[in-house]
Structures are given as structure tokens and as C-alpha cells.
Design an enzyme around this catalytic site. Structure first.
Site, mmCIF file in Angstrom:
data_model
loop_
_atom_site.group_PDB
_atom_site.id
_atom_site.type_symbol
_atom_site.label_atom_id
_atom_site.label_comp_id
_atom_site.label_asym_id
_atom_site.label_seq_id
_atom_site.Cartn_x
_atom_site.Cartn_y
_atom_site.Cartn_z
ATOM 1 N N HIS A 162 0.840 -1.215 0.000
ATOM 2 C CA HIS A 162 0.000 0.000 0.000
ATOM 3 C C HIS A 162 0.874 1.264 0.000
ATOM 4 O O HIS A 162 0.463 2.302 0.518
ATOM 5 C CB HIS A 162 -0.944 0.021 1.206
ATOM 6 C CG HIS A 162 -1.824 -1.178 1.316
ATOM 7 N ND1 HIS A 162 -3.015 -1.292 0.646
ATOM 8 C CD2 HIS A 162 -1.656 -2.342 2.006
ATOM 9 C CE1 HIS A 162 -3.572 -2.463 0.934
ATOM 10 N NE2 HIS A 162 -2.759 -3.117 1.739
ATOM 11 N N LYS A 197 21.525 16.310 -12.230
ATOM 12 C CA LYS A 197 20.378 15.461 -11.920
ATOM 13 C C LYS A 197 20.420 14.190 -12.762
ATOM 14 O O LYS A 197 20.719 14.234 -13.957
ATOM 15 C CB LYS A 197 19.070 16.204 -12.189
ATOM 16 C CG LYS A 197 17.824 15.486 -11.678
ATOM 17 C CD LYS A 197 16.600 16.373 -11.867
ATOM 18 C CE LYS A 197 15.376 15.809 -11.157
ATOM 19 N NZ LYS A 197 14.979 14.494 -11.660
ATOM 20 N N SER A 212 19.456 16.648 -16.560
ATOM 21 C CA SER A 212 18.388 17.627 -16.747
ATOM 22 C C SER A 212 18.877 18.827 -17.545
ATOM 23 O O SER A 212 20.057 19.186 -17.493
ATOM 24 C CB SER A 212 17.871 18.080 -15.380
ATOM 25 O OG SER A 212 17.100 19.253 -15.474
ATOM 26 N N GLU A 238 12.116 4.405 -17.776
ATOM 27 C CA GLU A 238 11.036 5.202 -18.351
ATOM 28 C C GLU A 238 10.840 4.871 -19.826
ATOM 29 O O GLU A 238 9.700 4.822 -20.326
ATOM 30 C CB GLU A 238 11.327 6.684 -18.169
ATOM 31 C CG GLU A 238 11.252 7.149 -16.715
ATOM 32 C CD GLU A 238 11.683 8.592 -16.542
ATOM 33 O OE1 GLU A 238 11.962 9.274 -17.562
ATOM 34 O OE2 GLU A 238 11.757 9.055 -15.389
#
Length: 481
Positions: A187, A323, A317, A330
Site C-alpha cells: 500500500h 540530476k 536535466s 522510463e
């Protein structure tokens, strides 16, 4: 642009010089246009195998003489080698039976054969595109046969090997992470400790299951509708053509192709192809879960769970210097989304059969082959550039385990559910770790706590050590505090 004139039963047509297609293909270009996606090259390779097997069957059954059969077979060999790839200009969006592409193949092979015989393109002699290349066949049984040949070839040659390599890589990571506990999560919240390896082992099992499903789906695709001709009855095909065709195709490909018992089933319905597409979608679902698990375990890494370290891919980035993102995961997730869309297309196309013919064949095979290619490519990139380099961040794994209260679950066999729940609430209220709260209240001594609340042991499952005489353990009765 220089052109040549070619005639058929409907009259003369101008065809660009140097192109091997004929009048029917040129007319189709005028009707459907040349823009839009074309059928994958795998379909053209499959047509080379299909037309060669048909020529051999026709020769064996006395439907073609040796000279014409030899010319067709030589042209098919060149077609299979890619010599004529630039001579198939038609888009996917054409007649739903794939008739225009079948005619395109017939014309290219006939013209190539006739040129090899010393004749010019468009002469239709000694090899005629319909009378000889297409003998004993119809687009209605040839195109679905080609769809199945192409699907088997692509799945067997590209998807299945990559699926096996993916399973191997996941099992290797699982073995490398054996014995390392991590905080389980259900959860999205803290749960009991589990092995870091178990998520990778679970995904490896899913890859193996997908491989078994893939093998079963391919076996169904080996039953071919060739021999059904126009509407399933086999009109204009000699007795035994289907068997001779499958025997010739099997020898050429190494696959155990066989005649379908009911030819029209593979012409009006495409259940076997739909089954293969369903395997691809189920694989995409499993890969999505794997990628999401890895992305979330690596999230942060400094202000999130940060329990996995992903290999540096050199990408960053455009605005935040330094980053790093889970780029390969992805990318594979997007592949899986594409595969889901392809499966929806295949499903709708497979439902487009009416009476004796399905009329969405080109879009069905375009979507299915595209899904398999995307899966193979996406898995390969993820496996090589992400999965193989994933490493555990041991300090963060240990820190997250120490800060979680859910390790208290190991105390419930000793202290009881209600008492442990109260202990957790007091620890949270006072801002203490579970260990500090337990020691502060004198419920357990340090050695007893560490024996019972051992994340590495807990991750292996089973009951905690029940010995109540361990050093430092309180003599207090847990049932009557």
C-alpha cells in the site's frame, strides 16, 4: 521522370522506370497514396518464403513446369535477401485482405523472373504474376499465411531470445542481492523486511512464464490457412497443395508448419495471432511493474527511498545540473504502453472478420510486429544499460529498516498483537525508534530485542527464535504486563 508503359486487362499504366512493380500496384498507389506507414520488411521476407513454397508445391504437383518454377524460386531468393525492398511502395492502409501487397509481390517476382530470362519488365512472359507466381493461391489465404510466417519468424528470432536474456539477467541480479534485506512495502507504506532479491526473482519468474506462453502461442501459428484460396474451399488449388506447401516451407524455415484443419478459420478469424498479441501485452504488464519497482526503489536518491543505485548513463536535466533520472526504465515503460495500444489494435482488427474473410489484416500484422520489435528493443536497452548495473545502497537499506516500525511484527509471537501495537504508537508519539522504545519500557533487553528483530533473519521468513532464556530478556509475562 522517365516511365514505361505496362498493360493489364484494365488498360495501360505509366510506371516509373526502374521499378519492378506492375500495373496493379501503380493503380493502388493512385488510389491509396504512398504516404503513411508501410508494412514491416518482415512481411516482405515472409512473402519470399511463401511464394517459394508455393512454387515448389506447384512444381511437385505438376502445376508449374521446371523452367518457370526455377525462375520464380531464383526471384524469391533475391526477394528474401532484400534485393527488392525498394519496390514495395504501398501503405498499410489498403484493402483489408492485403490484396494489393500480394499483387505487388506477384508483379515484382514476375518482372524479376522475366528479366532474368532475358525479357523486359511488364512482358508477363515467360512468368505471369497471377497465372504462375500466384498459382493455386488467393490473397485471401496467402496474406494470412504470410502474417503467421512473419509473426513466427520475428518472435522466434528476436523476441524469444531477448526474453530469455532478460530472465537470465534478472536471475543474476537476484543471486547478487541474496542475503540483503530491504524494507518491504505494501500500500506504498512500510511493511516487514523482505529480501532485496525477491522482486528481481519474481520478475525473472514472469519472464520465464512469458517465454512458455510465447512458445505455446507460436505452436498455434504453425497451422497455416494456405490452400483455402478465395473463401476457404480450396477452389483452383490441386489436391494435396496445402500439404506440399507446408512441407516445402518447413524444409526452408526449419519450423514445423502444418495445414490448418479448417482453412477459413485462419482467413476469417485470427485467433492465433490475437493469442500472440495477448502474450506480448501480458509481458508488457510484467515489465511495467518491474520498471516501476526499480524507479521507486531508486527514487531520490538522497530524499527518497534511495535503496538502489542505477548506473550512470550520462544523461541529465536541461535545468538542474547533475540530476540523474531512471531514463532506461522510463523508456521501457513507454514501450509497454505502446504494446498495450498495439494489442488493442490487434483485438479490434481480429474482430473484423465477416463470413469468410477478415478485412483488417494489414493493420493487424503491422501492430503485432511493431509490438514485438518494440519489446525486444526496449528490453535489450534496459537490460544492457540499466539492469546489469543496478547495485544496492546498503547504508540506506539498513537505515530505512532501522527507522521503520514494521519490524515490530517479529515481536508479536512473543508479546502479542495488542501490546506491540501500543508499543509502536508510543514510539511514534515520543519520536523514538522501536528499539529505543522497547528498551526504555523494559519490555525486552537489548540482546533479546536484537535476536527477535533481526531484519536479515526476518527477510528469510518463518518464526523468530522462541528461546525465552536469552540474555537480557525480561521475565515479565507478555500476556499480563
Amino acid at each position: 521522370m522517365r516511365v514505361r508503359l505496362e498493360e493489364d486487362a484494365f488498360g495501360a499504366v505509366e510506371i516509373p522506370e526502374g521499378r519492378l512493380w506492375g500495373a496493379q500496384t501503380q493503380r493502388a498507389l493512385a488510389v491509396f497514396g504512398a504516404s503513411g506507414p508501410r508494412l514491416p520488411v518482415a512481411v516482405i521476407r515472409a512473402f519470399a518464403a511463401q511464394k517459394a513454397a508455393a512454387a515448389r508445391a506447384n512444381l511437385a504437383l505438376g502445376m508449374l513446369d521446371a523452367e518457370r518454377a526455377g525462375l520464380i524460386l531464383a526471384a524469391c531468393e533475391r526477394l528474401g535477401q532484400g534485393a527488392f525492398d525498394d519496390h514495395f511502395p504501398l501503405p498499410v492502409w489498403q484493402t483489408g485482405s492485403g490484396t494489393q501487397t500480394n499483387m505487388n509481390v506477384n508483379e515484382v517476382l514476375a518482372n524479376a523472373a522475366n528479366m532474368a530470362a532475358g525479357q523486359g519488365p511488364g512482358t508477363r512472359a515467360p512468368v505471369h504474376p497471377n497465372d504462375h507466381v500466384n498459382r493455386s493461391q488467393s490473397s485471401n489465404d496467402s496474406f494470412p499465411t504470410v502474417m503467421q510466417i512473419a509473426a513466427v519468424a520475428e518472435a522466434r528470432g528476436r523476441l524469444a531470445p531477448e526474453l530469455a536474456r532478460m530472465a537470465d539477467a534478472l536471475e543474476e541480479r537476484a543471486a547478487a542481492f541474496a542475503g540483503i534485506p530491504r524494507l518491504g512495502r505494501t500500500h506504498l507504506n512500510d511493511a516487514v523486511p523482505v529480501p532485496l532479491s525477491q522482486g528481481f526473482a519474481a520478475s525473472a519468474a514472469e519472464m520465464r512464464r512469458s517465454a512458455r506462453r510465447l512458445s505455446a502461442a507460436l505452436d498455434e501459428l504453425l497451422a497455416l490457412p494456405q490452400g483455402g484460396t478465395a473463401a476457404g474451399s480450396g477452389l483452383n488449388a490441386p489436391e494435396g497443395f496445402d500439404r506440399a506447401f507446408c512441407a516445402a516451407l518447413s524444409r526452408a524455415t526449419g519450423e514445423a508448419f502444418r495445414p490448418a484443419a479448417v482453412k477459413v478459420e485462419g482467413m476469417a478469424g485470427h485467433d492465433a495471432l490475437l493469442g500472440l498479441s495477448a502474450v506480448c501485452e501480458a509481458l508488457a504488464v510484467a515489465l511495467t511493474r518491474l520498471c516501476n519497482d526499480i524507479r521507486h526503489l531508486a527514487a531520490g536518491p538522497h530524499a527518497g527511498p534511495g535503496e538502489l543505485s542505477l548506473p550512470d548513463d550520462g544523461l541529465t536535466s536541461s535545468i538542474m545540473p547533475g540530476k540523474r533520472n531512471a531514463t532506461l526504465a522510463e523508456a521501457l515503460v513507454q514501450v509497454c504502453q505502446h504494446v498495450a495500444g498495439c494489442h488493442e489494435t490487434v483485438s479490434r482488427a481480429a474482430a473484423s472478420g465477416v463470413w469468410d474473410l477478415n478485412v483488417s489484416k494489414p493493420v493487424l500484422i503491422h501492430a503485432l510486429l511493431g509490438a514485438m520489435e518494440a519489446l525486444a528493443q526496449g528490453m535489450e536497452g534496459f537490460r544492457l544499460h540499466c539492469l546489469a548495473g543496478i547495485e544496492p545502497r546498503r547504508a540506506r537499506l539498513a537505515d530505512n529498516l532501522a527507522r521503520s516500525m514494521m519490524a515490530a511484527t517479529a515481536l508479536t509471537p512473543r508479546l502479542g498483537y495488542d501490546r506491540v501495537a501500543g508499543l509502536i504508537r508510543r514510539a511514534e508519539t515520543q519520536g523514538l525508534t522501536l528499539r529505543a522504545a522497547c528498551l526504555a519500557e523494559g519490555i525486552l533487553g537489548p540482546e533479546a530485542f536484537d535476536r527477535l528483530v533481526d531484519p536479515e533473519r526476518m527477510a528469510r521468513g518463518g518464526l523468530p527464535d522462541p528461546d525465552p532464556s536469552a540474555a537480557g530478556e525480561s521475565d515479565e509475562d507478555p500476556e499480563h504486563p
